[in-house]
Design an enzyme around this catalytic site. Structure first.
Site, PDB file in Angstrom:
ATOM      1  N   VAL A   1       0.812  -1.232   0.000  1.00 58.00           N
ATOM      2  CA  VAL A   1       0.000   0.000   0.000  1.00 58.00           C
ATOM      3  C   VAL A   1       0.840   1.275   0.000  1.00 58.00           C
ATOM      4  CG1 VAL A   1      -2.034  -1.037   1.085  1.00 58.00           C
ATOM      5  CG2 VAL A   1      -0.276   0.030   2.535  1.00 58.00           C
TER       6      VAL A   1
ATOM      7  N   SER B   1      -0.733  -2.411   8.123  1.00 56.73           N
ATOM      8  CA  SER B   1       0.348  -1.848   8.948  1.00 56.73           C
ATOM      9  C   SER B   1       0.883  -2.977   9.807  1.00 56.73           C
ATOM     10  CB  SER B   1      -0.201  -0.754   9.889  1.00 56.73           C
ATOM     11  OG  SER B   1       0.745  -0.451  10.890  1.00 56.73           O
TER      12      SER B   1
ATOM     13  N   ASN C   1      -2.473   6.603   0.115  1.00 65.27           N
ATOM     14  CA  ASN C   1      -2.882   5.845  -1.079  1.00 65.27           C
ATOM     15  C   ASN C   1      -4.268   5.217  -0.889  1.00 65.27           C
ATOM     16  OD1 ASN C   1      -0.593   6.401  -2.615  1.00 65.27           O
ATOM     17  ND2 ASN C   1       0.572   4.732  -1.665  1.00 65.27           N
TER      18      ASN C   1
ATOM     19  N   ALA D   1      -8.115   2.047  10.429  1.00 62.85           N
ATOM     20  CA  ALA D   1      -7.881   1.272  11.655  1.00 62.85           C
ATOM     21  C   ALA D   1      -6.775   1.969  12.428  1.00 62.85           C
ATOM     22  CB  ALA D   1      -7.476  -0.155  11.308  1.00 62.85           C
TER      23      ALA D   1
ATOM     24  N   TYR E   1       5.217   3.288  15.365  1.00 61.00           N
ATOM     25  CA  TYR E   1       3.834   2.822  15.235  1.00 61.00           C
ATOM     26  C   TYR E   1       2.860   3.919  15.678  1.00 61.00           C
ATOM     27  CZ  TYR E   1      -0.263  -0.219  15.934  1.00 61.00           C
ATOM     28  OH  TYR E   1      -1.514  -0.789  15.891  1.00 61.00           O
TER      29      TYR E   1
ATOM     30  N   THR F   1      -6.878  -6.259  20.780  1.00 58.36           N
ATOM     31  CA  THR F   1      -7.804  -7.259  20.249  1.00 58.36           C
ATOM     32  C   THR F   1      -7.101  -8.607  20.165  1.00 58.36           C
ATOM     33  OG1 THR F   1      -9.064  -5.638  18.996  1.00 58.36           O
ATOM     34  CG2 THR F   1      -9.101  -7.873  18.147  1.00 58.36           C
TER      35      THR F   1
HETATM   36  P1  NAD Z   1      -1.388  -8.040  11.479  1.00 58.55           P
HETATM   37  O1  NAD Z   1       0.076  -7.813  11.506  1.00 58.55           O
HETATM   38  O2  NAD Z   1      -1.913  -9.396  11.776  1.00 58.55           O
HETATM   39  O3  NAD Z   1      -1.978  -7.586  10.073  1.00 58.55           O
HETATM   40  C1  NAD Z   1      -1.514  -6.463   9.387  1.00 58.55           C
HETATM   41  C2  NAD Z   1      -1.527  -6.797   7.901  1.00 58.55           C
HETATM   42  O4  NAD Z   1      -1.077  -5.654   7.164  1.00 58.55           O
HETATM   43  C3  NAD Z   1      -0.597  -7.964   7.537  1.00 58.55           C
HETATM   44  O5  NAD Z   1      -1.287  -8.913   6.757  1.00 58.55           O
HETATM   45  C4  NAD Z   1       0.525  -7.290   6.754  1.00 58.55           C
HETATM   46  O6  NAD Z   1       1.106  -8.146   5.786  1.00 58.55           O
HETATM   47  C5  NAD Z   1      -0.220  -6.108   6.136  1.00 58.55           C
HETATM   48  N1  NAD Z   1       0.676  -5.011   5.739  1.00 58.55           N
HETATM   49  C6  NAD Z   1       1.593  -4.363   6.492  1.00 58.55           C
HETATM   50  N2  NAD Z   1       2.222  -3.423   5.752  1.00 58.55           N
HETATM   51  C7  NAD Z   1       1.673  -3.481   4.507  1.00 58.55           C
HETATM   52  C8  NAD Z   1       1.899  -2.781   3.306  1.00 58.55           C
HETATM   53  N3  NAD Z   1       2.826  -1.815   3.215  1.00 58.55           N
HETATM   54  N4  NAD Z   1       1.146  -3.091   2.217  1.00 58.55           N
HETATM   55  C9  NAD Z   1       0.198  -4.057   2.271  1.00 58.55           C
HETATM   56  N5  NAD Z   1      -0.048  -4.773   3.390  1.00 58.55           N
HETATM   57  C10 NAD Z   1       0.682  -4.492   4.496  1.00 58.55           C
HETATM   58  O7  NAD Z   1      -2.062  -6.963  12.475  1.00 58.55           O
HETATM   59  P2  NAD Z   1      -3.561  -6.895  13.022  1.00 58.55           P
HETATM   60  O8  NAD Z   1      -3.550  -7.193  14.466  1.00 58.55           O
HETATM   61  O9  NAD Z   1      -4.460  -7.641  12.139  1.00 58.55           O
HETATM   62  O10 NAD Z   1      -3.848  -5.340  12.869  1.00 58.55           O
HETATM   63  C11 NAD Z   1      -4.592  -4.841  11.769  1.00 58.55           C
HETATM   64  C12 NAD Z   1      -4.777  -3.335  11.913  1.00 58.55           C
HETATM   65  O11 NAD Z   1      -5.500  -3.038  13.105  1.00 58.55           O
HETATM   66  C13 NAD Z   1      -3.457  -2.576  11.981  1.00 58.55           C
HETATM   67  O12 NAD Z   1      -3.581  -1.363  11.262  1.00 58.55           O
HETATM   68  C14 NAD Z   1      -3.317  -2.286  13.460  1.00 58.55           C
HETATM   69  O13 NAD Z   1      -2.582  -1.118  13.671  1.00 58.55           O
HETATM   70  C15 NAD Z   1      -4.765  -2.123  13.899  1.00 58.55           C
HETATM   71  N6  NAD Z   1      -4.916  -2.432  15.319  1.00 58.55           N
HETATM   72  C16 NAD Z   1      -4.841  -3.716  15.765  1.00 58.55           C
HETATM   73  C17 NAD Z   1      -4.949  -3.958  17.130  1.00 58.55           C
HETATM   74  C18 NAD Z   1      -4.876  -5.357  17.701  1.00 58.55           C
HETATM   75  O14 NAD Z   1      -4.927  -5.513  18.923  1.00 58.55           O
HETATM   76  N7  NAD Z   1      -4.788  -6.392  16.894  1.00 58.55           N
HETATM   77  C19 NAD Z   1      -5.124  -2.895  18.035  1.00 58.55           C
HETATM   78  C20 NAD Z   1      -5.169  -1.605  17.521  1.00 58.55           C
HETATM   79  C21 NAD Z   1      -5.076  -1.382  16.162  1.00 58.55           C
END
Ligand code: NAD
Length: 321
Positions: free
Chosen positions: A67, A85, A109, A124, A155, A185
């Site tokens: 992305v 991310s 983007n 998110a 981050y 989460t």
């Molecule tokens: P995760 O690491 O399991 O998933 C993130 C995904 O983003 C991965 O599949 C990774 O390959 C993809 N990614 C990263 N950089 C990328 C790029 N440049 N281009 C395309 N894909 C890319 O994390 P998650 O726990 O599923 O978190 C998902 C979102 O939710 C994130 O933005 C995170 O900041 C947010 N979030 C999650 C939590 C939590 O507790 N899980 C809490 C707060 C916020």
């Protein structure tokens, strides 16, 4: 821009980060709701295997794409969820510049795709924008207490920048944006070694290895089961609310209590031991979800014991653990 309170209907969603932990659950929920889904992911912190169970849906498509590069021009949707991310501390500390770029170029983007397609956009974001909070519980009006140069800043500040860019698109282009501040989460599909508390404790407990609590263990977390989180993201998308809206479970536990619950639930013989505190680790974390309840009609339904049991059951079966 349309009024808050309107319930939107969507035919096609783009989910960036769709192969990740939260993203895959969101794709599943959207498909259940009869929404066509295009997951966009470069698999930097995930694997395409996460999506195996979704590929049988004819309304699901996966696009491998970074992305931080402009979105493929043929992508179109009426809602864009931007989740791409690195999100676990282990990942973003190993990928500091990529994480800043995903939050900055990547968010721009994804916003550009939403602007072009006149789509609803949901960012998110995270409770980490509150940093080590001086207000408790955290309401959306709190501006946060973030160290801008510490290791975690890659981050936290990327997400804060993402919120600023999202707000600028709303003001400048009239893009129909929303910001979700997601709190901790957990659930099935997490990677055991991604450095996050619950998978780490579950993995240790199931192997009867010491459960390692950082610092005093008295720091608190509010843990939300992933099905509740993704329902919250969809409720926000369907509302007209711009956010930010906290999406989390206000039930607060100390880190030590989480370790004790996991030890009980798994029937583990593991001792609970203390290890060094993490730099800039937030001491208290609890969402005020009044806004989500009032504006979205959303609140979490799955309590910690139930959620931890379901997650433990998945971890017992998970082949990669
Ligand atoms: P995760 O690491 O399991 O998933 C993130 C995904 O983003 C991965 O599949 C990774 O390959 C993809 N990614 C990263 N950089 C990328 C790029 N440049 N281009 C395309 N894909 C890319 O994390 P998650 O726990 O599923 O978190 C998902 C979102 O939710 C994130 O933005 C995170 O900041 C947010 N979030 C999650 C939590 C939590 O507790 N899980 C809490 C707060 C916020």
């Amino acid at each position: 821009m349309t009024d808050p309170g309107v319930t939107r209907r969507f035919a096609r969603a783009v989910v960036t980060g769709g192969a990740g932990f939260v993203g895959a659950h969101l794709c599943e929920l959207l498909l259940e709701e009869d929404i066509e889904v295009i997951a966009v992911d470069n698999l930097v912190t995930s694997s395409a295997d996460t999506l195996d169970h979704l590929r049988r849906h004819e309304r699901f498509r996966f696009v491998r794409h970074d992305v931080t590069q402009p979105m493929p021009p043929d992508l179109a949707a009426d809602v864009v969820f931007h989740l791409a991310s690195a999100a676990s501390p282990r990942d973003y500390l190993a990928l500091p510049i990529e994480t800043l770029r995903a939050g900055s170029h990547g968010t721009e983007n994804a916003l550009e795709l939403a602007r072009r397609a006149r789509a609803r956009f949901v960012l998110a974001s995270t409770s980490e924008v509150y940093g080590d909070p001086l207000e408790h519980p955290q309401r959306e009006g709190y501006w946060g207490n973030v160290n801008p140069i510490g290791p975690r800043s890659v981050y936290d500040e990327a997400k804060r920048y993402g919120e600023a860019m999202t707000s600028a698109y709303r003001r400048e282009h009239g893009t129909d944006t929303a910001i979700a501040r997601i709190f901790n989460t957990y659930g099935p599909g997490m990677r055991a070694h991604d450095g996050r508390m619950i998978p780490a404790f579950l993995d240790q407990a199931l192997k009867n290895e010491p459960i390692t609590v950082t610092g005093t263990g008295e720091q608190t977390r509010s843990i939300c089961y992933v099905e509740d989180t993704v329902r919250g993201l969809l409720a926000l998308a369907r509302s007209g609310h711009p956010g930010p809206v906290n999406i989390g479970n206000p039930y607060e536990l100390t880190v030590r209590q989480v370790a004790e619950r996991i030890k009980d639930i798994t029937g583990s013989a593991s001792p609970i031991v203390s290890v060094d505190a993490v730099v800039d680790d937030p001491q208290r974390r609890c969402p005020d979800i009044t806004l989500a309840r009032d504006a979205l009609g959303w609140e979490p339904k799955i309590d910690a014991d139930d959620g931890l049991r379901r997650t433990a059951a998945w971890f017992r079966r998970a082949p990669s653990r």
